[in-house]
Design a protein around this motif. Structure first.
Motif, PDB file in Angstrom:
ATOM      1  N   UNK A 179       0.824  -1.206   0.000  1.00 46.86           N
ATOM      2  CA  UNK A 179       0.000   0.000   0.000  1.00 46.86           C
ATOM      3  C   UNK A 179       0.855   1.251   0.000  1.00 46.86           C
ATOM      4  N   UNK A 180       0.355   2.318   0.614  1.00 48.43           N
ATOM      5  CA  UNK A 180       1.091   3.586   0.633  1.00 48.43           C
ATOM      6  C   UNK A 180       2.293   3.502   1.566  1.00 48.43           C
ATOM      7  N   UNK A 181       3.444   3.935   1.060  1.00 54.33           N
ATOM      8  CA  UNK A 181       4.658   3.994   1.878  1.00 54.33           C
ATOM      9  C   UNK A 181       5.159   5.428   1.865  1.00 54.33           C
ATOM     10  N   UNK A 182       5.444   5.943   3.049  1.00 51.79           N
ATOM     11  CA  UNK A 182       5.935   7.317   3.197  1.00 51.79           C
ATOM     12  C   UNK A 182       7.456   7.300   3.194  1.00 51.79           C
ATOM     13  N   UNK A 183       8.039   8.219   2.409  1.00 52.63           N
ATOM     14  CA  UNK A 183       9.497   8.341   2.327  1.00 52.63           C
ATOM     15  C   UNK A 183       9.911   9.763   2.709  1.00 52.63           C
ATOM     16  N   UNK A 184      10.919   9.865   3.563  1.00 52.16           N
ATOM     17  CA  UNK A 184      11.508  11.167   3.878  1.00 52.16           C
ATOM     18  C   UNK A 184      12.637  11.424   2.889  1.00 52.16           C
ATOM     19  N   UNK A 185      12.622  12.608   2.276  1.00 48.44           N
ATOM     20  CA  UNK A 185      13.613  12.960   1.264  1.00 48.44           C
ATOM     21  C   UNK A 185      14.604  13.983   1.802  1.00 48.44           C
ATOM     22  N   UNK A 186      15.684  14.159   1.076  1.00 48.56           N
ATOM     23  CA  UNK A 186      16.594  15.304   1.171  1.00 48.56           C
ATOM     24  C   UNK A 186      17.261  15.493   2.533  1.00 48.56           C
ATOM     25  N   UNK A 187      18.364  14.772   2.727  1.00 46.17           N
ATOM     26  CA  UNK A 187      19.189  14.965   3.920  1.00 46.17           C
ATOM     27  C   UNK A 187      20.366  15.906   3.620  1.00 46.17           C
ATOM     28  N   UNK A 188      20.135  16.837   2.680  1.00 46.88           N
ATOM     29  CA  UNK A 188      21.205  17.728   2.236  1.00 46.88           C
ATOM     30  C   UNK A 188      21.724  18.674   3.299  1.00 46.88           C
ATOM     31  N   UNK A 189      20.865  19.053   4.262  1.00 48.46           N
ATOM     32  CA  UNK A 189      21.344  19.971   5.311  1.00 48.46           C
ATOM     33  C   UNK A 189      21.249  19.301   6.678  1.00 48.46           C
TER      34      UNK A 189
END
Length: 542
Positions: A176-186
């Protein structure tokens, strides 16, 4: 080759992108530009070595390709590569390279779906959808805050840029829906002892920054992410930001005044049409507290409270704990980590256990419930070796002849002879085995505690292994079947049968872990040592 602009027939400036159509590392074919960020551009590409599998490629902007920005970009790769292996709620980084014009890039999984900003533009979330999404965001943050390993030491990670654009909702055909955290640039790379950071200047998204982040405090910690999460939760429930400022005054000073001194309105004041449980409102408001000491001190506390809200909402459906288990599958809603890894490190090796290379399960009690753990004693050298390796879990059973499970924890090594196997039999006839199996199914993870033979008194390292939805369902099915199973053989005979199956399955398990290793860490090994060396040098300067 950098993007450039030419004029079309009517004099308008049109941007050309010379990366499109290029092969990077003779493997990745750039197809289209799909996003722009503060540090670079993100492209849709094909991995020609994998039959044209779609992937995403982030290339550092040439205008930013100085030493400082290259180090930040390298940190983003280093952090993302480790965290993406540990949590399915953090975008996975697959490989790294340099373009023909010497510009760094990295390859990550291609996500199909929408970010949270696009979804919130339409309408606020329902309570059930909020709980589902927020729970997964918290699990991703929990993984980051637990830290990454650097030369045997654990360094917590503070994201510092939690906002709707960095929360991506992707659809998985099985889960089903999976949440992803993006952008560890800072992201902030710190030590628990000093709070040192590799990025001391202010960078962030003003509407979501904590007051202490904007003040540039050196000792910024995980509670800064919790504040940003509070702003995000407020928006998810009401569709509006908790602090209202004049559009024309969208400045650092205006946002600082709002975050530091403006009190957020109640959720009902902002959106009277949305009926929000009082306990849920308390969670959001506590996250938005101005003083860090008034906020939840870690994401675990938020997860615990969200689970209580979820139970209250579903209380009318059932009050039987076994029914709750059945309702929750195959949904992947992992309950909160009630026992932190830091607490596990305080545990002592039992006096009634020999100081020898053995392993055994143990349920550790918290104020809320029991948490499953597995305690393993190994030589110190082996523990250090396996800290950054893939860990796997398998359950083998023959419930039709005897109610018993063989629980196997695998410390994987690319050389089969060096792989460590930690098997343990759970007899489902007795209460202990039943309780451990049931708790594993309910909680959905277990802490693996390492004790060194050379210094056996205190736990030296701890890691957390998650169970898949199928594994949790397997445990529930085995418990159900064990209540009606016929004991056709003795327990010792059952162990011998399970051992035989276990030996046959070892090769399959290794092949599965090898495939996971290749898909998740392809191309990482050659440059990971370089990043380790760079980060150690950077840390030594502070």
């Amino acid at each position: 080759m950098s993007p450039n602009k030419i004029e079309n027939m009517v004099g308008q400036k049109v941007e050309l992108d010379n990366y499109i159509g290029q092969f990077l590392n003779n493997r990745y074919l750039i197809r289209d530009l799909i996003g722009k960020g503060g540090m670079g551009r993100v492209y849709l590409a094909e991995d020609t070595a994998k039959g044209g599998m779609p992937i995403a490629v982030k290339i550092l902007s040439l205008s930013l390709a100085n030493q400082h920005m290259s180090q930040r970009f390298a940190r983003e790769i280093f952090i993302g590569a480790q965290l993406g292996r540990k949590s399915k709620h953090i975008v996975r980084i697959l490989s790294y390279g340099i373009t023909e014009d010497k510009t760094p890039f990295y390859v990550m999984e291609f996500l199909q779906g929408k970010n949270l900003k696009q979804i919130l533009k339409i309408q606020p979330l329902t309570i059930s959808k909020f709980l589902e999404i927020c729970n997964q965001i918290c699990l991703g943050l929990q993984c980051a805050h637990q830290g990454i390993s650097l030369k045997g030491e654990i360094y917590p990670i503070v994201h510092r840029d939690i906002k709707p654009e960095n929360i991506f909702i992707t659809e998985d055909s099985k889960q089903g829906e999976i949440i992803k955290i993006l952008d560890f640039g800072i992201a902030k790379f710190l030590t628990e002892r000093s709070g040192m950071t590799l990025t001391d200047s202010f960078i962030g998204s003003l509407p979501y920054c904590s007051p202490e982040h904007m003040e540039g405090r050196k000792l910024l910690d995980v509670r800064s992410d919790i504040y940003s999460l509070g702003v995000l939760m407020f928006e998810m429930l009401t569709g509006k930001h908790p602090f209202q400022i004049q559009t024309k005054s969208n400045s650092f000073g205006t946002w600082y005044q709002a975050h530091r001194f403006q009190m957020p309105p109640t959720l009902e004041e902002v959106n009277p049409q949305v009926k929000i449980p009082q306990v849920l409102e308390k969670i959001v408001m506590s996250c938005l507290a101005k003083d860090v000491s008034d906020r939840p001190q870690n994401v675990n506390q938020i997860l615990e409270n969200l689970e209580r809200v979820n139970v209250q909402i579903n209380d009318g459906i059932t009050s039987n704990s076994s029914d709750i288990i059945k309702l929750s599958f195959p949904v992947q809603l992992v309950p909160s980590t009630l026992l932190s890894e830091k607490e596990c490190l305080q545990k002592n090796w039992p006096k009634n256990k020999p100081v020898a290379p053995i392993g055994f399960p143990h349920l550790l009690q918290t104020t809320e419930r029991a948490i499953p753990t597995f305690w393993a004693m190994l030589p110190k050298q082996e523990i250090t070796k396996f800290l950054d390796k893939i860990h796997g879990t398998e359950f083998i059973s023959k419930i039709n002849v005897y109610p018993m499970l063989l629980w196997v924890t695998v410390l994987y090594d690319t050389q089969p002879s060096m792989t460590k196997w930690l098997p343990y039999f759970l007899d489902l006839k007795d209460n202990k085995g039943q309780n451990i199996a049931r708790t594993l199914a309910e909680v959905g993870y277990y802490h693996l505690l390492f004790f060194a033979i050379e210094d056996p008194t205190r736990c030296s390292h701890v890691t957390t292994l998650s169970l898949t939805g199928n594994q949790r369902q397997q445990l529930i099915d085995c418990l159900d079947m064990s209540q009606h199973s016929n004991e056709l053989i003795m327990s010792n005979q059952a162990k011998n049968l399970l051992k035989a199956d276990y030996e046959k399955l070892k090769l399959n398990i290794l092949q599965k872990l090898t495939a996971d290793q290749k898909s998740e860490t392809e191309g990482l090994k050659s440059w990971m040592d370089k990043f380790l060396e760079m980060f150690l040098k950077l840390l030594s300067r502070h």
